[in-house]
Scaffold this motif. Structure first.
Motif, mmCIF file in Angstrom:
data_model
loop_
_atom_site.group_PDB
_atom_site.id
_atom_site.type_symbol
_atom_site.label_atom_id
_atom_site.label_comp_id
_atom_site.label_asym_id
_atom_site.label_seq_id
_atom_site.Cartn_x
_atom_site.Cartn_y
_atom_site.Cartn_z
ATOM 1 N N GLY A 234 -5.566 4.791 -0.134
ATOM 2 C CA GLY A 234 -4.819 4.148 0.905
ATOM 3 C C GLY A 234 -3.717 3.115 -0.007
ATOM 4 N N ASN A 235 -3.017 2.594 0.892
ATOM 5 C CA ASN A 235 -1.925 1.709 0.258
ATOM 6 C C ASN A 235 -2.766 0.585 -0.165
ATOM 7 O OD1 ASN A 235 0.546 2.833 0.170
ATOM 8 N ND2 ASN A 235 0.709 2.296 2.425
ATOM 9 N N GLY A 236 -2.453 0.156 -1.549
ATOM 10 C CA GLY A 236 -2.866 -1.231 -1.975
ATOM 11 C C GLY A 236 -4.250 -1.083 -2.799
ATOM 12 N N GLY B 180 -1.315 5.636 -4.125
ATOM 13 C CA GLY B 180 -0.440 4.959 -2.868
ATOM 14 C C GLY B 180 -0.021 5.851 -1.871
ATOM 15 N N GLN B 181 -0.414 6.793 -2.022
ATOM 16 C CA GLN B 181 -0.168 8.024 -0.727
ATOM 17 C C GLN B 181 -1.410 7.842 0.198
ATOM 18 O OE1 GLN B 181 0.853 11.943 -1.901
ATOM 19 N NE2 GLN B 181 0.114 12.544 0.366
ATOM 20 N N ILE B 182 -1.122 7.738 1.493
ATOM 21 C CA ILE B 182 -2.241 7.560 2.442
ATOM 22 C C ILE B 182 -2.557 8.958 2.703
ATOM 23 C CG2 ILE B 182 -2.783 7.096 4.979
ATOM 24 C CD1 ILE B 182 -1.823 4.432 3.536
ATOM 25 N N ASP C 17 -5.151 0.993 4.834
ATOM 26 C CA ASP C 17 -4.573 0.356 3.845
ATOM 27 C C ASP C 17 -5.952 -0.319 2.936
ATOM 28 O OD1 ASP C 17 -2.090 0.853 4.388
ATOM 29 O OD2 ASP C 17 -1.447 -1.223 4.696
#
Ligand SMILES: NC(=O)c1ccc[n+]([C@@H]2O[C@H](COP(=O)([O-])OP(=O)(O)OC[C@H]3O[C@@H](n4cnc5c(N)ncnc54)[C@H](OP(=O)(O)O)[C@@H]3O)[C@@H](O)[C@H]2O)c1
Length: 351
Positions: free
Chosen positions: A103-105, A12-14, A50
């Motif tokens: 990335g997120n997602g 979840g951390q970019i 993302d």
């Protein structure tokens, strides 16, 4: 060799590299001979968006398409490659490495996962791409072997399965059985239960036999198109005969898939045979038209399964360091690669 991630990144951390973070990559600013237009440079490390993952590349591989993109031949394809210069300033598309940040997602991959797949700009220390471009590296492969799978194995799978609809017991001939596509095609056709004949030169006869071909024809001594043997499916990676001569080696219901060749000169290059076969396929039920497919996750998972079950093992021609990408691309462009040419980056696992 164990790979130690350079940063700890939680799901979840970019993964935003520090401002100014650099990496080594092969940069191409224009089209031309590999040694003249490719240079090892420091460039900005990619930043993931993302849905993307950042992969630390351990190995990448070279295929004929890389040679085409670097030289800009055939000229007719230049608008697709990019005008006036290549769309991507870093060539390369097939790789294996370790996920360093997500990335997120992103749901299917985690930091530290060992993966293989495809992207743009693979001749670099790091790449970023959507997570569905990568699948888990089979544990029984080195990073170098996994990097070799890419477009060559996907092409072989799609042409045998979707175009040839190859069935168990059928007689299949692979012309150019010793190259990037051919070495995968021999093994995948065997996995489908076919009786496989591989065509290659004298120096590759034993290798092609060792990857499972039931019969091997040495093209320096024998011409398969002149033989009385007939085949249900021919995958022609070389196109050194006319289409009609090659179709003469088919059974009454047999099919020919012409997978490029070099008949089109500087303007049409490898597309010469593609254009001819597209035209002939309108009139001959034996001639299959071109099948331009792209890499996709579903096929990478099928290849992963074939490899994990021991039915397919990538054949490596040789390895080159990142700085020697021009020489590696030159070797592939010369048309006599023995399996797949691999680039080692960040100290690939030689186990
Ligand atoms: N690689 C890909 O991902 C991909 C994807 C789509 C289409 N294609 C097309 O498929 C074709 C083959 O690609 P590739 O990557 O397999 O090429 P490659 O790795 O360069 O292999 C070419 C092979 O063909 C053999 N060969 C040369 N002349 C021959 C002859 N007269 N008869 C039989 N074999 C011969 C060579 O063996 P010797 O050294 O023993 O002669 C070499 O092992 C190309 O036209 C390419 O554009 C490739």
């Amino acid at each position: 060799m164990a790979i130690t991630p350079t940063a700890t990144v939680e799901p979840g951390q970019i993964g935003v590299p520090a401002p100014g973070a650099l990496m080594k990559a092969i940069v191409q600013k224009t089209y031309g001979e590999p040694e003249a237009v490719l240079e090892l440079q420091d460039v900005a490390k990619p930043v993931i968006k993302d849905g993307e993952v950042l992969v630390r590349v351990h190995a990448a591989s070279v295929h004929v398409g890389d040679w085409m993109l670097v030289t800009g031949v055939p000229l007719i394809a230049r608008p697709a490659y990019g005008l006036p210069k290549p769309k991507s300033s870093i060539p390369g598309s097939d790789l294996a490495g370790t996920v360093e940040a997500i990335g997120n997602g992103v749901t299917q991959l985690r930091s530290g996962d060992e993966v293989f797949g495809w992207c743009t700009a693979a001749f670099a220390e790091y790449v970023s791409a959507p997570e569905d471009h990568f699948v888990r590296k089979p544990a029984n492969l080195t990073f170098e072997q996994a990097a070799a799978i890419g477009v060559s194995a996907s092409t072989a799978l799609q042409l045998l399965r979707d175009q040839g609809e190859v069935q168990s017991g059928q007689k299949v001939l692979i012309n150019g059985a010793s190259g990037g596509v051919g070495t995968f095609a021999v093994q995948i056709a065997k996995a489908f239960g076919a009786e496989v004949t591989g065509v290659c030169s004298t120096k590759n006869v034993e290798m092609v036999r060792s990857i499972g071909a039931d019969h091997v024809i040495d093209y320096m001594r024998e011409d398969f198109a002149q033989s009385s043997q007939r085949y249900d499916f021919i995958l022609d990676n070389v196109a050194n005969h006319s289409l009609s001569d090659t179709r003469n080696a088919l059974t009454p219901t047999g099919k020919l898939q012409s997978n490029n060749g070099t008949s089109g000169g500087r303007w049409f290059g490898t597309l010469g045979t593609v254009i001819k076969s597209a035209a002939v396929s309108k009139f001959s039920r034996h001639q299959l038209g071109p099948a331009i497919k792209f890499q996709n996750r579903a096929d990478l998972l099928i290849l992963q399964g074939l490899i994990e079950s021991g039915k397919v093992t990538p054949v490596i021609d040789g390895t080159y360091p990142l700085s020697a990408v021009p020489q590696a691309i030159r070797h592939v462009g010369d048309g006599h690669a023995r399996g797949t040419v691999v680039i080692t980056i960040n100290g690939a696992d030689h186990a």
